[in-house]
Every structure is written in C-alpha cells, then in structure tokens.
Design a protein around this motif. Structure first.
Motif, PDB file in Angstrom:
ATOM      1  N   CYS A 276       7.404   5.829   3.557  1.00  0.00           N
ATOM      2  CA  CYS A 276       6.978   6.895   3.892  1.00  0.00           C
ATOM      3  C   CYS A 276       6.518   6.575   5.182  1.00  0.00           C
ATOM      4  N   LEU A 277       5.450   5.944   4.560  1.00  0.00           N
ATOM      5  CA  LEU A 277       4.384   5.326   5.457  1.00  0.00           C
ATOM      6  C   LEU A 277       4.895   4.975   6.853  1.00  0.00           C
ATOM      7  N   PHE A 278       5.828   3.650   6.650  1.00  0.00           N
ATOM      8  CA  PHE A 278       6.425   3.116   7.901  1.00  0.00           C
ATOM      9  C   PHE A 278       6.778   4.233   8.857  1.00  0.00           C
ATOM     10  N   ALA A 279       7.360   5.324   7.595  1.00  0.00           N
ATOM     11  CA  ALA A 279       8.452   5.787   8.294  1.00  0.00           C
ATOM     12  C   ALA A 279       7.551   7.231   9.813  1.00  0.00           C
ATOM     13  N   TRP A 280       6.255   7.521   9.242  1.00  0.00           N
ATOM     14  CA  TRP A 280       5.337   8.277   9.656  1.00  0.00           C
ATOM     15  C   TRP A 280       5.020   7.960  10.402  1.00  0.00           C
TER      16      TRP A 280
ATOM     17  N   ILE B 190       5.864  -0.825  -8.018  1.00  0.00           N
ATOM     18  CA  ILE B 190       7.070  -0.455  -7.828  1.00  0.00           C
ATOM     19  C   ILE B 190       6.860   1.053  -6.765  1.00  0.00           C
ATOM     20  N   PRO B 191       6.402   1.876  -6.643  1.00  0.00           N
ATOM     21  CA  PRO B 191       6.561   3.323  -6.148  1.00  0.00           C
ATOM     22  C   PRO B 191       5.815   3.083  -4.818  1.00  0.00           C
ATOM     23  N   THR B 192       4.757   1.958  -4.652  1.00  0.00           N
ATOM     24  CA  THR B 192       4.356   1.530  -3.962  1.00  0.00           C
ATOM     25  C   THR B 192       5.435   1.572  -2.568  1.00  0.00           C
ATOM     26  N   CYS B 193       5.925  -0.125  -2.970  1.00  0.00           N
ATOM     27  CA  CYS B 193       7.081  -0.252  -2.760  1.00  0.00           C
ATOM     28  C   CYS B 193       7.411  -0.125  -2.068  1.00  0.00           C
ATOM     29  N   VAL B 194       8.366   0.999  -3.070  1.00  0.00           N
ATOM     30  CA  VAL B 194       9.982   1.561  -2.521  1.00  0.00           C
ATOM     31  C   VAL B 194       9.657   3.031  -1.848  1.00  0.00           C
ATOM     32  N   SER B 195       8.370   3.237  -2.276  1.00  0.00           N
ATOM     33  CA  SER B 195       8.338   5.113  -1.939  1.00  0.00           C
ATOM     34  C   SER B 195       6.984   4.944  -0.445  1.00  0.00           C
TER      35      SER B 195
ATOM     36  N   LEU C  87      -1.073  14.340   4.082  1.00  0.00           N
ATOM     37  CA  LEU C  87      -0.526  13.676   3.643  1.00  0.00           C
ATOM     38  C   LEU C  87      -1.133  12.408   3.246  1.00  0.00           C
ATOM     39  N   SER C  88      -1.421  11.659   4.269  1.00  0.00           N
ATOM     40  CA  SER C  88      -1.268  10.153   4.203  1.00  0.00           C
ATOM     41  C   SER C  88      -3.186   9.972   3.574  1.00  0.00           C
ATOM     42  N   VAL C  89      -3.830  11.261   3.632  1.00  0.00           N
ATOM     43  CA  VAL C  89      -5.012  10.991   3.031  1.00  0.00           C
ATOM     44  C   VAL C  89      -5.097  11.167   1.620  1.00  0.00           C
ATOM     45  N   LEU C  90      -4.121  11.579   1.076  1.00  0.00           N
ATOM     46  CA  LEU C  90      -4.213  12.202  -0.149  1.00  0.00           C
ATOM     47  C   LEU C  90      -3.134  10.375  -1.324  1.00  0.00           C
ATOM     48  N   SER C  91      -2.644  10.633   0.136  1.00  0.00           N
ATOM     49  CA  SER C  91      -1.975   8.981  -0.503  1.00  0.00           C
ATOM     50  C   SER C  91      -2.581   8.165  -0.614  1.00  0.00           C
ATOM     51  N   ILE C  92      -3.985   7.637   0.038  1.00  0.00           N
ATOM     52  CA  ILE C  92      -4.614   6.598   0.255  1.00  0.00           C
ATOM     53  C   ILE C  92      -6.101   6.758  -0.717  1.00  0.00           C
ATOM     54  N   ILE C  93      -5.978   7.761  -0.979  1.00  0.00           N
ATOM     55  CA  ILE C  93      -7.088   8.284  -2.487  1.00  0.00           C
ATOM     56  C   ILE C  93      -6.406   8.099  -3.536  1.00  0.00           C
ATOM     57  N   SER C  94      -4.982   8.091  -3.460  1.00  0.00           N
ATOM     58  CA  SER C  94      -4.536   7.615  -4.926  1.00  0.00           C
ATOM     59  C   SER C  94      -3.996   6.165  -5.232  1.00  0.00           C
ATOM     60  N   LEU C  95      -3.959   5.506  -3.926  1.00  0.00           N
ATOM     61  CA  LEU C  95      -3.470   3.953  -3.950  1.00  0.00           C
ATOM     62  C   LEU C  95      -5.260   2.954  -4.241  1.00  0.00           C
ATOM     63  N   VAL C  96      -6.087   3.908  -3.269  1.00  0.00           N
ATOM     64  CA  VAL C  96      -7.421   3.810  -4.275  1.00  0.00           C
ATOM     65  C   VAL C  96      -7.842   3.781  -5.738  1.00  0.00           C
TER      66      VAL C  96
END
Length: 342
Positions: A263-267, A254-259, A204-213
């Motif tokens: 999630c990343l912090f909780a993970w 917005i989704p980066t800050c509120v979603s 999940l982290s890999v796909l999320s980081i790719i999305s941000l990049v």
C-alpha cells in the motif's frame, strides 16, 4: 473485468484457505488442555473472526491497483460491487479499512503479552470483559478512520476520474466513469482534488506509521523482558510466552509485508511520477488478499503443541478417507462376486 490468471485465482484460494484454517486454529486453541491459555483464547478467537471477515470482504470486493502519472487508484475488479454507486464506494472504502484493522487487532495482542509480563494482576482483573470490549472498539476506530478518509477524501470524483480515464481504457478496456474506484491525485489536477488527496493519503500514512511504531515499541519491551534474568516465571511458562511472542512477531510482519508495504509503495510511487511496471500494481492487490490465510499459520508453526494437533487433525482426515475408500472397494468386490445357489 479479467486482470490476469494470478489476480483471479490467488485471492480466491487464499480466502478458501483462510475460511478453513482459521476455524481449525480456533478449535485447536479452544480445546487445548495442556497450555491453559486462559482469557488469551478470546483474543485468538477475535483474531480468527477478523481474518475470516477480511477473507469474505476479499471475495466480495476483489481489488486491483492502477497508477497513472501522479495519481494512485484502487478499484473493484469484478463482482457485485464493481459498478459505481455511493454505497459501493463506501463498501470499497470499508474493505480498505480492514488493512488498518489488522494492526488494531495485533495491538491488542501485543498489549496482552505486555501486561502478562509486566502487570498480570491488572490483566486478570480487567481483561474480561472490559479488555476485549476495548479491543473491539479500538479496531472499530481504525476501520472508521480509514473508511472516512478513503471514502470522503479519495472517493473518485469526476475530475480525478477524467485524469486516469485514458489509462484505464488502455490497460483494462473499461470506462472509469462507471467503476467503483478510489483515487488520490497529487499533481496535475484541480486544487480541491489535490488537496483532498494529500489530506487523505497523509492521514492514512500517519495512522499506519503510528501502528508500526506501537508494534516495534511493545515488541522490543516484551522481547527484552523475556530475555532478562529478573523475570519471575517458571521455565515452562516462559518457554510458552517466548513461543507465543515469536508467533506474534511473525503475525505482525505478515501484514506489514503483504498489506502495508504494498500500500505504501503504491501510494507514494506516483508522487515522484515513477512507472515501475504493471506487475507491481497487480502484485499489491494479490498480496493484500493473502494475509488472512498466512496469519494463523504463524501460531501453528511456532507453538509445538498446536503444530502437533494440527498434524494429527490432517492425519485423522487422511485416515478417514482411507477407511472410506477401503470400505467402498470391499463393498464393490462383494457385490461383483457371482452368487452360488445351492
């Protein structure tokens, strides 16, 4: 179960605002004759539909986070899906997948803006219907990817439920064995549970980081092109593209800050065995639910034409209420006056 007042009320208010604001935004965009957005209206309609879907999912599957030592968990706090079953587990995984789905929708918007500036002929030829179909399939890929890893690798098996059982009883007074819950346990567990948890969170982290990049890369290219002197575009069109890009940047933030950030912090908080208080875990579930309502406001705020029509709509509603009140008062006054018979 009742978590606290904010956790109970804010997601419901956010969902209601989303259901009201998103269709209104679509109405304003679809009936606009001044800006002539063309096929981009279909992407905005697609985004609004996704936001409404997310809000409905928030109402059906309200989520809360519980971290205990080296384990992260997200569970259904109330409603029809709070009791354990395989279907409910799958539905919770699907709800979590909408976090990544939001990035997939944003990617489609960034690519559209990119092609408008760099290869508009390609966009005009292929976007309808192939581009919009591909955008929907790309979003499905994100949701399926997240659903699989949340459901299969972090499905809350018996060993991981036992690990957080006492903490759940202490904080919420319920037995985790009967709950719909996703759990990632990094240490102090069975080898199989820890392996599956690490694979799940890592994927999940890999796909999320790719999305941000992806967003940062195309966002930079678009902003650089808009600021360059070589752009062959009228000042009016360039101004509109700049306004839409500003709205899109905020919509991505917005989704980066509120979603994603909560999630990343909780993970990864349990990886280091940190305990920063329950309020942070409560805030994560609340923040994720606010995205669908905040997202369309960025478009309305940064595009003056939409902002004006949005204000006119509310002024029209206010005028209608005032007229109804006046008519009601006049009717009451006329019926209350005594009749004089001749």
């Amino acid at each position: 179960m009742y978590i606290n007042f904010a956790h109970f009320l804010i997601p419901k208010i956010s969902a209601l605002c989303s259901v009201l604001i998103n269709p209104l935004t679509v109405y304003i965009v679809w009936n606009d004759k001044k800006l002539q957005l063309g096929p981009y209206r279909y992407l905005l309609l697609y985004f609004a539909f996704f936001n409404i879907t997310t809000s409905v999912a928030d109402m059906l599957v309200p989520m809360c986070v519980l971290n205990y030592r080296y384990a992260f968990s997200v569970f259904v706090s109330e409603g029809y899906f709070d009791q354990y079953s395989e279907f409910n587990q799958f539905f919770l995984a699907f709800r979590c997948s909408l976090i990544s789905g939001a990035y997939a929708v944003l990617h489609a918007h960034f690519l559209y803006r990119f092609f408008v500036l760099f290869n508009n002929q390609f966009l005009a030829r292929w976007f309808m219907p192939y581009g919009i179909i591909l955008a929907v399939l790309y979003c499905l890929f994100h949701t399926v990817y997240w659903t699989i890893f949340c459901w299969f690798y972090m499905g809350g098996d018996f060993d991981r439920r036992v690990y957080i059982r006492d903490s759940m009883l202490e904080h919420h007074g319920v037995d985790v064995m009967n709950m719909t819950i996703i759990i990632a346990q990094y240490f102090e567990g069975t080898p199989q549970a820890m392996k599956k948890s690490r694979i799940g969170i890592g994927s999940l982290s890999v796909l999320s980081i790719i999305s941000l990049v992806f967003i940062f890369h195309f966002g930079y290219k678009i902003c650089h092109k808009l600021s360059s002197q070589s752009l062959e575009m009228s000042e009016k069109t360039k101004k509109l593209q700049t306004q839409l890009m500003k709205a899109l940047v905020v919509q991505a933030a917005i989704p980066t800050c509120v979603s994603f950030a909560p999630c990343l912090f909780a993970w990864y908080q349990p990886v280091f065995g940190l305990d920063l208080g329950r309020w942070i875990q409560h805030a994560a579930g609340i923040a994720v639910a606010t995205f669908p309502a905040l997202d369309p406001l960025a478009l309305i705020f940064f595009v003056p034409t939409f902002r004006k029509k949005f204000a006119e709509y509310f002024l029209f509603l206010k005028s209608c209420r005032t007229n109804r009140t006046t008519c009601s008062q006049q009717t009451t006054t006329s019926t209350s006056q005594p009749r004089i018979d001749k």
